[in-house]
Design a protein around this motif. Structure first.
Motif, PDB file in Angstrom:
ATOM      1  N   LEU A  73      43.270  47.419  32.939  1.00 26.36           N
ATOM      2  CA  LEU A  73      42.822  48.023  31.687  1.00 26.36           C
ATOM      3  C   LEU A  73      41.545  48.793  31.965  1.00 26.36           C
ATOM      4  O   LEU A  73      40.594  48.244  32.543  1.00 26.36           O
ATOM      5  CB  LEU A  73      42.593  46.943  30.632  1.00 26.36           C
ATOM      6  CG  LEU A  73      42.120  47.388  29.244  1.00 26.36           C
ATOM      7  CD1 LEU A  73      42.726  46.505  28.161  1.00 26.36           C
ATOM      8  CD2 LEU A  73      40.582  47.356  29.124  1.00 26.36           C
ATOM      9  N   VAL A  99      45.768  51.401  29.585  1.00 23.86           N
ATOM     10  CA  VAL A  99      46.346  50.231  30.251  1.00 23.86           C
ATOM     11  C   VAL A  99      47.460  50.728  31.168  1.00 23.86           C
ATOM     12  O   VAL A  99      48.391  51.401  30.714  1.00 23.86           O
ATOM     13  CB  VAL A  99      46.898  49.212  29.239  1.00 23.86           C
ATOM     14  CG1 VAL A  99      47.410  47.977  29.971  1.00 23.86           C
ATOM     15  CG2 VAL A  99      45.818  48.834  28.224  1.00 23.86           C
ATOM     16  N   THR A 139      50.384  49.841  34.097  1.00 26.47           N
ATOM     17  CA  THR A 139      51.230  48.822  34.727  1.00 26.47           C
ATOM     18  C   THR A 139      52.256  49.527  35.619  1.00 26.47           C
ATOM     19  O   THR A 139      52.356  50.755  35.625  1.00 26.47           O
ATOM     20  CB  THR A 139      51.970  47.974  33.683  1.00 26.47           C
ATOM     21  OG1 THR A 139      53.051  48.744  33.125  1.00 26.47           O
ATOM     22  CG2 THR A 139      51.052  47.527  32.562  1.00 26.47           C
ATOM     23  N   VAL A 192      52.904  42.795  31.218  1.00 22.44           N
ATOM     24  CA  VAL A 192      51.763  42.780  30.303  1.00 22.44           C
ATOM     25  C   VAL A 192      52.278  42.787  28.868  1.00 22.44           C
ATOM     26  O   VAL A 192      53.158  43.586  28.519  1.00 22.44           O
ATOM     27  CB  VAL A 192      50.839  43.991  30.545  1.00 22.44           C
ATOM     28  CG1 VAL A 192      49.666  43.970  29.572  1.00 22.44           C
ATOM     29  CG2 VAL A 192      50.335  43.994  31.986  1.00 22.44           C
ATOM     30  N   HIS A 193      51.753  41.902  28.035  1.00 21.91           N
ATOM     31  CA  HIS A 193      52.162  41.778  26.635  1.00 21.91           C
ATOM     32  C   HIS A 193      51.228  42.620  25.756  1.00 21.91           C
ATOM     33  O   HIS A 193      49.994  42.572  25.898  1.00 21.91           O
ATOM     34  CB  HIS A 193      52.107  40.319  26.177  1.00 21.91           C
ATOM     35  CG  HIS A 193      53.009  39.412  26.953  1.00 21.91           C
ATOM     36  ND1 HIS A 193      54.231  38.997  26.498  1.00 21.91           N
ATOM     37  CD2 HIS A 193      52.854  38.854  28.176  1.00 21.91           C
ATOM     38  CE1 HIS A 193      54.799  38.208  27.397  1.00 21.91           C
ATOM     39  NE2 HIS A 193      53.979  38.107  28.432  1.00 21.91           N
ATOM     40  N   PHE A 194      51.829  43.363  24.846  1.00 23.01           N
ATOM     41  CA  PHE A 194      51.065  44.182  23.900  1.00 23.01           C
ATOM     42  C   PHE A 194      51.417  43.745  22.487  1.00 23.01           C
ATOM     43  O   PHE A 194      52.598  43.752  22.098  1.00 23.01           O
ATOM     44  CB  PHE A 194      51.401  45.667  24.076  1.00 23.01           C
ATOM     45  CG  PHE A 194      50.997  46.239  25.404  1.00 23.01           C
ATOM     46  CD1 PHE A 194      49.767  46.841  25.566  1.00 23.01           C
ATOM     47  CD2 PHE A 194      51.853  46.160  26.494  1.00 23.01           C
ATOM     48  CE1 PHE A 194      49.392  47.382  26.791  1.00 23.01           C
ATOM     49  CE2 PHE A 194      51.496  46.684  27.724  1.00 23.01           C
ATOM     50  CZ  PHE A 194      50.263  47.292  27.878  1.00 23.01           C
ATOM     51  N   LEU A 203      44.710  46.238  18.720  1.00 21.68           N
ATOM     52  CA  LEU A 203      45.666  45.961  19.797  1.00 21.68           C
ATOM     53  C   LEU A 203      45.178  44.787  20.643  1.00 21.68           C
ATOM     54  O   LEU A 203      44.010  44.749  21.061  1.00 21.68           O
ATOM     55  CB  LEU A 203      45.831  47.196  20.687  1.00 21.68           C
ATOM     56  CG  LEU A 203      46.842  47.081  21.839  1.00 21.68           C
ATOM     57  CD1 LEU A 203      48.260  46.954  21.299  1.00 21.68           C
ATOM     58  CD2 LEU A 203      46.731  48.296  22.768  1.00 21.68           C
ATOM     59  N   VAL A 251      45.971  42.918  24.190  1.00 25.14           N
ATOM     60  CA  VAL A 251      46.631  43.089  25.489  1.00 25.14           C
ATOM     61  C   VAL A 251      46.440  41.808  26.282  1.00 25.14           C
ATOM     62  O   VAL A 251      45.305  41.342  26.452  1.00 25.14           O
ATOM     63  CB  VAL A 251      46.043  44.288  26.261  1.00 25.14           C
ATOM     64  CG1 VAL A 251      46.846  44.555  27.523  1.00 25.14           C
ATOM     65  CG2 VAL A 251      45.993  45.525  25.380  1.00 25.14           C
ATOM     66  N   SER A 252      47.539  41.219  26.767  1.00 22.59           N
ATOM     67  CA  SER A 252      47.422  39.935  27.454  1.00 22.59           C
ATOM     68  C   SER A 252      48.364  39.839  28.642  1.00 22.59           C
ATOM     69  O   SER A 252      49.444  40.442  28.661  1.00 22.59           O
ATOM     70  CB  SER A 252      47.694  38.787  26.474  1.00 22.59           C
ATOM     71  OG  SER A 252      48.967  38.935  25.866  1.00 22.59           O
ATOM     72  N   ARG A 288      43.265  37.732  27.984  1.00 24.57           N
ATOM     73  CA  ARG A 288      43.559  38.397  26.712  1.00 24.57           C
ATOM     74  C   ARG A 288      42.392  39.309  26.362  1.00 24.57           C
ATOM     75  O   ARG A 288      41.236  38.878  26.344  1.00 24.57           O
ATOM     76  CB  ARG A 288      43.754  37.353  25.607  1.00 24.57           C
ATOM     77  CG  ARG A 288      44.975  36.473  25.813  1.00 24.57           C
ATOM     78  CD  ARG A 288      44.837  35.117  25.086  1.00 24.57           C
ATOM     79  NE  ARG A 288      44.535  35.237  23.680  1.00 24.57           N
ATOM     80  CZ  ARG A 288      45.456  35.385  22.734  1.00 24.57           C
ATOM     81  NH1 ARG A 288      46.746  35.412  23.065  1.00 24.57           N
ATOM     82  NH2 ARG A 288      45.113  35.455  21.466  1.00 24.57           N
TER      83      ARG A 288
END
Length: 807
Positions: free
Chosen positions: A551, A564, A566, A664-666, A688, A690-691, A696
């Motif tokens: 990030l 972010v 990935t 990555v979870h959004f 938002l 992001v984790s 997190r």
């Protein structure tokens, strides 16, 4: 020639050091090498002689670079004076450029005193000032060669530091500017006198004034001035592009014409050719006593140097003009001395001289565009197959070579290349070279002798450049219509433009490409050449890029942009600010950062709300890269600010949304105020989360205390967060006690401007974070900040990741 090569490589390498050593450290190695060289020559140890010579060249380049760096840094305003007010007397040392709200110029103080203490300071020797228009703006503005007394507020050179971004601090250091600031409204601001010695500056100012008047742009006001062709012709004649609008520069850069519509080596070459044939022709007529084949060539060479020097002087001896002039001089001196010379020797010699005078000039895009284009021409025309071709074939081949030479620098620096660039250059280079530059230059030389003739030559240049711009406008509109139709069909067609996202160029791969290119031009057989070409093509089209989930909070000044990255895609939260001057963070910061990080497209974009410091750069980003889904707060406000072709992509962030990219979870957290027009704009921001695993990071836009209380009840935030991008840049209306207690972040990032008038983050907010043991990180102090989800550590500042001695 090998020592020129060693010198150039070495002096470029010194620009990467994080801090400058003392000059005394070079004394012992230099003495050792000199003694070794002396005794090895006596004993005929040729290998030791070569090694000692090599080390001496490296040490000499180091002494030049380090000495130049120390002198340049000493010229900067001391840090403790940043943000202070001074009374200065001095003279304007540059042409004055003006945008919609301000005038900008360089100023050389002869006396500088602190306004409160009266303490006189001796540095800096040159400052860059802005004078903002107000209702009590004086009738006259400063001009080149005038001396003024001014009250100014100054700060030490400081700029945004991002991956792939423009290094403003290095640029200021290269130009010898030790401070930047603005003129404060004060009764003692007044004109003192004309500088009597700067005749060249006075003539350049005379041309600048008359060019605007001749083309009818000055009398009609500033807005009309920028809408006219005067800023472009001013750039071509005087080498100052600062008055060009963002739209003009974007259109020119889009089609790869940045090298053409400013004084460059090409235009210096045209002036030299004109002088060669004109003076050579006169010399033929005067060749009475001496045979013309003896007498004429020498005067023709002198004529080419004189005309090239005049054109370079009109440009204020800008860096591109200096490079071309040095190369021309080296070739001319060899020719006048009657010595055998190599074009490559002149190429390396000119580079060595430029780097010796300005060691950091090799870090600019213009430097490599000039030298790569000339190198491609030299290499291409040394091929025997093209030496006996007719003029038309050679001209077409020359333009193809220039395009190939410019391709790598354009992609490396993220400047962009249109699929139409080659064809556009085939037409634009001869058009500008024959129909724009000659009448523009001749008009400047004749305007003081015969005003009517000079003005009509300028009218011809204006008409010619307008025809070229009309063609570019038509082609650009046609491309935009194609893109709009593609978006309406749910497609993303950006194949006609490569802005750097399609090709990721790492330094190691660039070096390998250069080696392969040199291998190609070596005297090898055809299979070897074919292998080298194949290697270059494979490097450009097939480069695996490993992207760890990361990030980035980009350094966009007073604004916000979070990227972010990935392995499976990328997400952008906000695109930074835009200003009335034409600058926007989308084109200047976000896109270059994406280019350097190898981001080819954006799977999702979140525009938190409609304030320009968050949404100002969105149009620039969306016009250059494919964009998937777009979520936004204040959709109603944004639809009035963005291009109509993006309306169908936007949806309000009024409901919870969830997606995953590369592990990555959004979580886009529902903000019910985002669709309420009556609510305050800041509180309508998208939020938002992001984790990845236990890490997190919360990006809450500009929400204030009211909405912070609402989001503390959200189920997704009950476990707290690892990191927090400060709400509303650290404003005192946000970061409430309850919010910080429940989020309990380990670290927090303030995305704010350096010495911003808003004072973010607010001291009371900083105290609040410190009491809770939260690490505060600031983009203003650390540059762009990178957080690696898998490293379990604090975010790293780009100023620390890419340490340079000037920042």
């Amino acid at each position: 020639m090998k020592y020129f090569i060693i010198f150039c490589i070495s002096i470029l390498a010194w620009g990467f050091v994080p801090s400058l050593p003392r000059l005394s450290l070079f004394l012992f190695p230099a003495c050792t090498c000199l003694l070794s060289l002396y005794f090895s020559r006596l004993l005929h140890h040729h290998r030791i002689v070569r090694l000692s010579s090599f080390l001496l060249v490296v040490l000499f380049s180091g002494v030049l670079s380090v000495n130049w760096g120390h002198s340049a840094l000493k010229n900067q305003l001391p840090e403790h004076y940043s943000g202070q007010i001074f009374d200065v007397q001095g003279c304007v040392s540059s042409l004055v450029s003006f945008k919609s709200r301000s005038y900008r110029f360089e100023f050389e103080p002869s006396l500088m005193a602190h306004s409160e203490s009266g303490l006189v300071i001796t540095t800096p020797k040159r400052i860059r000032l802005s004078w903002f228009k107000t209702h009590d703006q004086p009738e006259r503005i400063p001009k080149l060669g005038e001396c003024w007394q001014l009250r100014v507020k100054l700060k030490r050179p400081h700029g945004s530091v991002n991956p792939g971004g423009f290094d403003y601090e290095r640029w200021l250091l290269t130009k010898g500017i030790g401070a930047t600031g603005y003129v404060r409204t004060h009764s003692e601001n007044h004109f003192i006198k004309y500088s009597g010695w700067d005749y060249l500056g006075a003539y350049r100012q005379y041309l600048d004034d008359h060019l605007g008047i001749a083309l009818g742009a000055v009398d009609a006001g500033i807005d009309n001035y920028h809408q006219s062709n005067t800023p472009i012709l001013r750039a071509l004649l005087l080498g100052d592009r600062s008055a060009m609008t963002a739209d003009q520069q974007a259109r020119i850069n889009h089609f790869g014409l940045a090298h053409l519509l400013a004084i460059s080596g090409l235009h210096i070459g045209l002036a030299a050719a004109f002088g060669y044939f004109l003076i050579g022709g006169i010399a033929r007529l005067l060749s009475v006593r001496w045979p013309h084949h003896v007498f004429t060539p020498y005067w023709a060479i002198v004529g080419s140097v004189v005309f090239a020097g005049i054109y370079a002087a009109l440009a204020g001896f800008s860096l591109p003009a200096q490079r071309a002039l040095v190369m021309l001089l080296s070739l001319s001196i060899w020719q006048l001395w009657g010595r055998n010379h190599s074009v490559w020797q002149a190429w390396w010699l000119s580079m060595a001289l430029i780097l010796a005078c300005s060691p950091l000039s090799g870090f600019g895009a213009g430097f490599w565009m000039t030298y790569m284009a000339v190198a491609a021409l030299i290499a291409g025309f040394q091929a025997p197959v093209w030496q006996n071709r007719n003029l038309i074939h050679r001209l077409i081949w020359a333009q193809l070579l220039v395009f190939i030479g410019l391709l790598l620098p354009l992609l490396w620096f993220g400047l962009g290349v249109s699929g139409w660039s080659l064809l556009v250059n085939l037409v634009a280079i001869p058009w500008v070279g024959l129909m724009v530059v000659p009448p523009l230059l001749l008009g400047a030389l004749l305007i003081t002798i015969n005003e009517w003739l000079g003005l009509h030559l300028w009218y011809l240049a204006d008409w010619s450049i307008q025809r070229l711009l009309d063609a570019l406008s038509w082609l650009s509109d046609w491309e935009s219509q194609r893109q709009a139709k593609s978006l309406l069909r749910g497609e993303n067609t950006y194949s006609s433009f490569i802005n750097g996202q399609d090709i990721y160029l790492s330094p190691s791969l660039v070096i390998l490409s250069a080696v392969l290119l040199a291998f190609y031009y070596a005297p090898k057989k055809l299979p070897a050449k074919a292998t080298a070409l194949l290697g270059i093509v494979l490097i450009l089209i097939a480069q695996p890029v490993e992207k760890k989930p990361q990030l980035w909070v980009l350094d966009v000044g007073q604004g916000l942009s979070v990227l972010v990255v990935t392995n499976e895609g990328s997400v952008l939260f906000d695109a930074g600010p835009a200003y009335g001057s034409g600058f926007d963070a989308g084109s200047s910061i976000v896109l270059p950062s994406m280019n350097r990080l190898g981001v080819k497209r954006l799977n999702t974009v979140v525009i938190s709300h409609g304030d320009s410091d968050h949404s100002g750069g969105w149009n620039s980003v969306a016009n250059k890269v494919p964009v998937g889904k777009v979520w936004a707060g204040e959709v109603d406000k944004l639809k009035g600010a963005v291009d109509v072709k993006y309306y169908g992509l936007m949806e309000p962030c009024s409901t919870d949304q969830y997606w995953m990219l590369g592990g990555v979870h959004f979580d886009l957290l529902a903000n019910p105020l985002s669709i309420k027009n009556s609510a305050k704009g800041n509180n309508r921001s998208c939020v938002l989360l992001v984790s990845l695993g236990d890490e997190r990071v919360l990006v809450p836009g500009d929400i204030e205390a009211l909405q912070e209380r609402y989001f503390t009840k959200h189920p997704k935030l009950q476990l707290g967060v690892t990191g927090l991008v400060m709400p509303h840049h650290g404003s005192k209306t946000s970061s409430s006690e309850r919010f910080l207690r429940l989020m309990s972040p380990t670290w927090a990032i303030a995305s704010a401007g350096y010495l911003s008038r808003y004072g973010h983050p607010h001291p009371s907010v900083v105290t609040r974070y410190n009491k809770k043991g939260i690490h505060i990180l600031s983009t203003a102090e650390m540059g762009a900040l990178r957080f690696l989800f898998t490293e379990n550590q604090l975010p790293e500042g780009y100023r620390d990741l890419q340490k340079r001695y000037w920042r």
